[in-house]
Design an enzyme around this catalytic site. Structure first.
Site, PDB file in Angstrom:
ATOM      1  N   ASP A   1      38.714   9.727  31.425  1.00 37.30           N
ATOM      2  CA  ASP A   1      39.547  10.397  32.229  1.00 37.30           C
ATOM      3  C   ASP A   1      39.025  10.481  33.665  1.00 37.30           C
ATOM      4  OD1 ASP A   1      41.677  10.655  30.370  1.00 37.30           O
ATOM      5  OD2 ASP A   1      41.230  12.661  30.145  1.00 37.30           O
TER       6      ASP A   1
ATOM      7  N   ASP B   1      52.796   7.487  23.554  1.00 33.55           N
ATOM      8  CA  ASP B   1      52.396   8.614  23.084  1.00 33.55           C
ATOM      9  C   ASP B   1      53.769   9.241  22.351  1.00 33.55           C
ATOM     10  OD1 ASP B   1      50.308   8.640  24.554  1.00 33.55           O
ATOM     11  OD2 ASP B   1      51.233   9.901  26.313  1.00 33.55           O
TER      12      ASP B   1
END
Length: 251
Positions: free
Chosen positions: A11, A130
């Site tokens: 990230d 997702d």
């Protein structure tokens, strides 16, 4: 038989790696370039960078980062996070990214998938999905899993493939961060329904989980973050055990 891929995920926020990285042997575990090089050396097959910063400077920061990483890296890498136009992708690929990952922007504007695959080739286009299992139905969510949609995971995945995506990165919101294993039933169904590779994400906690997702989940690749960042699993150990279990990996 194609080899199964192991993909660490980093990230990125304002050009730095965030979300706890515990690589003690690096001068600066916040430097994505150093981390990328370390992972490549340790045997990662690919890397994914997800940019979670929402600054105006983002595009410039990300383009610079991609350039720096590309100079250091000999394995393919994917960049995702806030990519919403052909122009965004053009800049990232020109700076050395191999693939881009789009998520919310694909749901809001499905035609973007067609545009990207027509312009750059489907091998560059990863669509991240997702989803959460709500009362037995896998529902697609946006904004890091916060916003539910009306879309069914399997229907959306089929549409994504038809529109020209080269791969799907499926994260189970129910499994993400639990370290209890991947969503193998849903993954196996995706693999059976589609012809493009499926990357499993969400739930990695131990080596057995990777073995299970390749065997029971029929995944083509497995992505994880914290188990690699905190050295709970070394990629070389993981690959050796997978090979012992009869799973084809690149050593």
């Amino acid at each position: 038989m194609l080899t199964k891929r192991i993909i660490p995920c980093l990230d990125i926020k304002n050009g730095r790696t965030v979300k706890g990285v515990n690589f003690v042997d690096l001068r600066d575990a916040g430097d994505p370039v150093e981390l990328a090089a370390a992972y490549a050396e340790k045997g990662a097959d690919e890397l994914v960078f997800l940019d979670i910063s929402a600054t105006e400077e983002k595009r410039k920061t990300l383009a610079k980062l991609v350039l720096d990483v590309a100079e250091q890296l000999n394995i393919p890498f994917t960049v995702g996070g806030g990519i919403s136009s052909v122009e965004d992708v053009d800049i990232l690929l020109k700076n050395g990214a191999d693939k881009v990952s789009i998520n919310s922007s694909a749901v809001k504007n499905p035609e973007l998938i067609n545009q990207l695959s027509e312009k750059f080739g489907s091998q560059c286009v990863v669509v991240a999905i997702d989803a959460k299992n709500i009362n037995g139905k896998w529902t697609v969510h946006l904004v890091g899993g916060k916003v539910p949609t009306e879309l069914d995971l399997f229907e959306w995945a089929k549409e994504v493939e038809q529109r020209g995506a080269g791969e799907i990165l499926f994260t189970s919101m129910d499994h993400d961060g639990t370290k209890n294993g991947f969503a193998n039933e849903a993954l196996a169904r995706l693999s059976e329904d589609l012809n493009i590779p499926i990357i499993a994400s969400g739930g990695a906690g131990n080596i057995q989980h990777f073995q299970d997702t390749f065997q029971a989940g029929k995944a083509d690749a497995a992505l994880a973050a914290s188990v690699f960042h905190f050295k709970e699993i070394e990629i070389s150990d993981l690959k050796n055990q997978l090979r012992t279990a009869g799973i084809s990996v690149r050593l």
